[in-house]
Scaffold this active site. Sequence first.
Site, short mmCIF file in Angstrom:
data_model
loop_
_atom_site.label_atom_id
_atom_site.label_comp_id
_atom_site.label_asym_id
_atom_site.label_seq_id
_atom_site.Cartn_x
_atom_site.Cartn_y
_atom_site.Cartn_z
N HIS A 21 0.83 -1.20 0.00
CA HIS A 21 0.00 0.00 0.00
C HIS A 21 0.87 1.26 0.00
O HIS A 21 0.57 2.23 -0.71
CB HIS A 21 -0.93 0.00 1.21
CG HIS A 21 -1.71 1.26 1.39
ND1 HIS A 21 -2.71 1.65 0.52
CD2 HIS A 21 -1.63 2.24 2.32
CE1 HIS A 21 -3.21 2.81 0.93
NE2 HIS A 21 -2.56 3.19 2.00
N HIS A 73 0.84 4.12 -2.76
CA HIS A 73 0.55 5.50 -2.34
C HIS A 73 1.60 6.45 -2.94
O HIS A 73 1.25 7.51 -3.46
CB HIS A 73 0.57 5.56 -0.81
CG HIS A 73 -0.37 6.54 -0.22
ND1 HIS A 73 -1.73 6.51 -0.43
CD2 HIS A 73 -0.15 7.59 0.59
CE1 HIS A 73 -2.30 7.49 0.24
NE2 HIS A 73 -1.35 8.17 0.86
N GLN A 129 3.90 1.68 -1.20
CA GLN A 129 4.50 1.86 -2.52
C GLN A 129 3.46 2.38 -3.51
O GLN A 129 3.74 3.26 -4.33
CB GLN A 129 5.10 0.54 -3.03
CG GLN A 129 6.30 0.09 -2.24
CD GLN A 129 7.49 1.02 -2.39
OE1 GLN A 129 7.77 1.54 -3.47
NE2 GLN A 129 8.19 1.25 -1.31
#
Length: 106
Positions: free
Chosen positions: A78, A82, A80
Amino acid sequence: MDEQENMEAVMGLIMYGGNAKSDAMEAIAAAKKGDFELADQKLKDADTSLSQAHESQTGMLTKEAQGEHMDVTLLAVHSQDHLMTAIAFKDLATEIIDLYRRLDEK
């Protein structure tokens, strides 16, 4: 990389990525109102946040290259995602602001 370092790096990606995306959105809103000085400042703020996020990411990659593997968790994935979304959003904001500048000149 111990669990605490891992969590700090992952949360850094999420936090700084989120800040960058918010700054990019604020930059677009400022440009839409014709405030290009604020738009430029917000893009600079977004770049600063992205640099901080990259520091977290580089730390993770360096540890990995040194043989200190981290567990790939949903939170790590998540983070990465984001960051990559924030980078893409900032790039798109730059283009949108350029369009607003061109419209403002006419």
